[in-house]
Design an enzyme around this catalytic site. Sequence first.
Site, PDB file in Angstrom:
ATOM      1  N   ARG A   1       4.732   2.301 -11.309  1.00 53.98           N
ATOM      2  CA  ARG A   1       5.918   1.864 -12.044  1.00 53.98           C
ATOM      3  C   ARG A   1       5.763   2.183 -13.519  1.00 53.98           C
ATOM      4  NH1 ARG A   1       8.995   2.291  -8.982  1.00 53.98           N
ATOM      5  NH2 ARG A   1       9.886   0.877  -7.481  1.00 53.98           N
TER       6      ARG A   1
ATOM      7  N   GLU B   1      14.172   5.109 -17.329  1.00 59.02           N
ATOM      8  CA  GLU B   1      14.522   6.293 -16.534  1.00 59.02           C
ATOM      9  C   GLU B   1      16.030   6.468 -16.544  1.00 59.02           C
ATOM     10  OE1 GLU B   1      12.694   6.000 -12.655  1.00 59.02           O
ATOM     11  OE2 GLU B   1      10.696   5.821 -13.499  1.00 59.02           O
TER      12      GLU B   1
ATOM     13  N   HIS C   1      10.235  10.735 -11.085  1.00 55.48           N
ATOM     14  CA  HIS C   1      10.228   9.663 -10.074  1.00 55.48           C
ATOM     15  C   HIS C   1      10.441  10.239  -8.660  1.00 55.48           C
ATOM     16  CE1 HIS C   1      10.866   5.085  -9.597  1.00 55.48           C
ATOM     17  NE2 HIS C   1      10.314   5.580  -8.509  1.00 55.48           N
TER      18      HIS C   1
HETATM   19  P1  NAD Z   1       1.533  -3.528  -2.543  1.00 56.88           P
HETATM   20  O1  NAD Z   1       2.214  -4.800  -2.859  1.00 56.88           O
HETATM   21  O2  NAD Z   1       1.191  -3.212  -1.138  1.00 56.88           O
HETATM   22  O3  NAD Z   1       0.195  -3.441  -3.410  1.00 56.88           O
HETATM   23  C1  NAD Z   1       0.122  -3.791  -4.751  1.00 56.88           C
HETATM   24  C2  NAD Z   1      -1.273  -4.289  -5.007  1.00 56.88           C
HETATM   25  O4  NAD Z   1      -1.433  -4.508  -6.398  1.00 56.88           O
HETATM   26  C3  NAD Z   1      -1.583  -5.608  -4.303  1.00 56.88           C
HETATM   27  O5  NAD Z   1      -2.714  -5.474  -3.473  1.00 56.88           O
HETATM   28  C4  NAD Z   1      -1.851  -6.562  -5.454  1.00 56.88           C
HETATM   29  O6  NAD Z   1      -2.874  -7.492  -5.136  1.00 56.88           O
HETATM   30  C5  NAD Z   1      -2.290  -5.617  -6.544  1.00 56.88           C
HETATM   31  N1  NAD Z   1      -2.186  -6.173  -7.881  1.00 56.88           N
HETATM   32  C6  NAD Z   1      -1.208  -6.964  -8.397  1.00 56.88           C
HETATM   33  N2  NAD Z   1      -1.481  -7.255  -9.681  1.00 56.88           N
HETATM   34  C7  NAD Z   1      -2.658  -6.628  -9.970  1.00 56.88           C
HETATM   35  C8  NAD Z   1      -3.457  -6.555 -11.137  1.00 56.88           C
HETATM   36  N3  NAD Z   1      -3.103  -7.187 -12.267  1.00 56.88           N
HETATM   37  N4  NAD Z   1      -4.600  -5.833 -11.087  1.00 56.88           N
HETATM   38  C9  NAD Z   1      -4.956  -5.180  -9.954  1.00 56.88           C
HETATM   39  N5  NAD Z   1      -4.255  -5.235  -8.805  1.00 56.88           N
HETATM   40  C10 NAD Z   1      -3.112  -5.950  -8.827  1.00 56.88           C
HETATM   41  O7  NAD Z   1       2.460  -2.393  -3.174  1.00 56.88           O
HETATM   42  P2  NAD Z   1       2.499  -0.845  -2.770  1.00 56.88           P
HETATM   43  O8  NAD Z   1       3.488  -0.658  -1.686  1.00 56.88           O
HETATM   44  O9  NAD Z   1       1.128  -0.337  -2.593  1.00 56.88           O
HETATM   45  O10 NAD Z   1       3.169  -0.238  -4.095  1.00 56.88           O
HETATM   46  C11 NAD Z   1       2.399  -0.067  -5.288  1.00 56.88           C
HETATM   47  C12 NAD Z   1       3.298   0.358  -6.423  1.00 56.88           C
HETATM   48  O11 NAD Z   1       3.884   1.631  -6.128  1.00 56.88           O
HETATM   49  C13 NAD Z   1       4.477  -0.576  -6.680  1.00 56.88           C
HETATM   50  O12 NAD Z   1       4.624  -0.723  -8.074  1.00 56.88           O
HETATM   51  C14 NAD Z   1       5.662   0.178  -6.150  1.00 56.88           C
HETATM   52  O13 NAD Z   1       6.846  -0.196  -6.794  1.00 56.88           O
HETATM   53  C15 NAD Z   1       5.266   1.597  -6.471  1.00 56.88           C
HETATM   54  N6  NAD Z   1       5.973   2.644  -5.709  1.00 56.88           N
HETATM   55  C16 NAD Z   1       6.390   3.746  -6.411  1.00 56.88           C
HETATM   56  C17 NAD Z   1       7.027   4.775  -5.731  1.00 56.88           C
HETATM   57  C18 NAD Z   1       7.524   5.980  -6.466  1.00 56.88           C
HETATM   58  O14 NAD Z   1       8.554   6.531  -6.108  1.00 56.88           O
HETATM   59  N7  NAD Z   1       6.832   6.446  -7.470  1.00 56.88           N
HETATM   60  C19 NAD Z   1       7.229   4.686  -4.349  1.00 56.88           C
HETATM   61  C20 NAD Z   1       6.769   3.561  -3.674  1.00 56.88           C
HETATM   62  C21 NAD Z   1       6.137   2.549  -4.379  1.00 56.88           C
END
Ligand code: NAD
Length: 527
Positions: A233, A262, A281
């Site tokens: 993000r 964005e 993105h």
């Molecule tokens: P998820 O919820 O499965 O995993 C997120 C992890 O981050 C969790 O395990 C949580 O414990 C950890 N976390 C939270 N705060 C933290 C901190 N301060 N320090 C370390 N770890 C921490 O989410 P996901 O499905 O793996 O998605 C991860 C990210 O990817 C999200 O921000 C999501 O929005 C983003 N994403 C982006 C795209 C894109 O198009 N670029 C696509 C899908 C997801």
Amino acid sequence: MAFKVLITDPISDTGIKILEERGLEVVYQPNYPEVDLSNGVLESIDGWIIRSGTQIEDFHFETAKNLKVVGRAGVGVDNIDIKNATRTGCLVMNVPDGNSISAAEHTVAMMSALSRNIHKGHMTLLGGAWERSGLIGNELQNKTLGVIGLGRIGREVIKRAQSYDMKILGFDPYVNESLFEGSEVELATIEDLYAKSDYITLHVPLVDSTKYMISMKTLKKMKSTARIINVARGGIINENDLAEALNSNIIAGAAIDVFESEPLSKDSALLSSKNILLTPHLGASTYEAKEGVSLKICQQVSDYLLDDKLLNPINLPFASFEDIKTLTPFLNLSEVMGLIQSQIIEEPIKSISIQCFGEVEEGKILSIGVLKGLLGSITDNRINYINAHSVANERGIAVSYSHSSESIAYTNSVKSIVQLQNKEITIEGSVFSDNIFRITNILGFDIDFIPSGHILCIYNKDVPGVVGSVGGVLGRNKINIAEFILSRSSNNNTACSIVKIDDFVDKNVIGHIESIPEVTKVFLLKI
Ligand code: NAD
């Protein structure tokens, strides 16, 4: 009337077909922010489906009074004002696993491209040059990859990086370490991860604890050869700090897919940074992911609107309606208890305490039932399981809940104590066989009645003749008595009567009953 669903980001035809075939009316305007929302459409929608392009803010929730559900086709919900969704009782749901593989593959593609200068090679060739010596890259094998955030995408990235024979360091304070026991992932402190990684990839949500997690201060802790990848993000990295760190060789490279704002502004410092690879993105932009999340969110939203079925809620105080099925009779009891209390209170509420006894222990969930009943009739706002706690909080009402092992006369019992300025309003109830629930105590009087219909709750001195006088008033006003239940207090000669009546009684009749000298107070309850 059919439920209406607004869609303001691109959703696949097959997804839209699911909604239409289930009888929902679809308003498809997939070009947010160029959508005209000033034409009354918001006021009429029941559901709103979006991707990352739409920003749903507090005023949208204020205007969309009928909005029951926002469905995010994808994972991140930072473009939705969840606090106000919850406050207004609107459910927010997402598709948490629909694009994990696409995002993980994009991360690895970005890491490889950055490492081997693929983007630079392409650009120099297009510019007519045959540049090789300035574009020598690095192998990934035996390099250390630091993965911040070990959720769905972080773990998919790890699987792929292992096939490159990379050493993996992981940091995530919220995962159970035992998940990684025996695997080749070494859990590290964040400081160690910054100091030892050759590549650092971010897979955390954008929340308070991760906002500007990567800033000049943290960039300076990294190796000067380190490269950073963000497919999570925008806002997790401070973009100006990153640009400066790249330009002054504090780190060696960055691959960024997501931005604080964005589309990326033309004057973003990132666009003129050294050693940077940017994509607009694209993490979830695959046909497979788009189709998958479109189908899933349309299915989820229609299931919720039409069948109350719930999957992947973001702002519900319990994980699924399934989880609370066994509690339904207790929730119904709690709601009726709250409703009765709302008709008895005459002063501002300070706090509410829910106590469970016997085999019912879920005070937190039952407190939601009490609040829904209690607040539902004293505010114009829609009160539901989603926003009950938030509305109480907004009104400064403290809510607590507990379970007591004290022995009781029934197998289960729920007690709700509403603390007013100067007194307490208590009520207790219990669920019996066949899920029938009864009120077992009201304002300290042990009693036993099924709460339904029109009820007079009368407090009087415990002296002969009161029943006859009350019956006389009701008879003269042609009001039939269905049940007359008495409870007496032995210590202060007071009594409480629950009188179930067939019809509504108006204020005059209540006034006549209150004028009976022995009667101290009358409440009319409507359940
Ligand atoms: P998820 O919820 O499965 O995993 C997120 C992890 O981050 C969790 O395990 C949580 O414990 C950890 N976390 C939270 N705060 C933290 C901190 N301060 N320090 C370390 N770890 C921490 O989410 P996901 O499905 O793996 O998605 C991860 C990210 O990817 C999200 O921000 C999501 O929005 C983003 N994403 C982006 C795209 C894109 O198009 N670029 C696509 C899908 C997801």
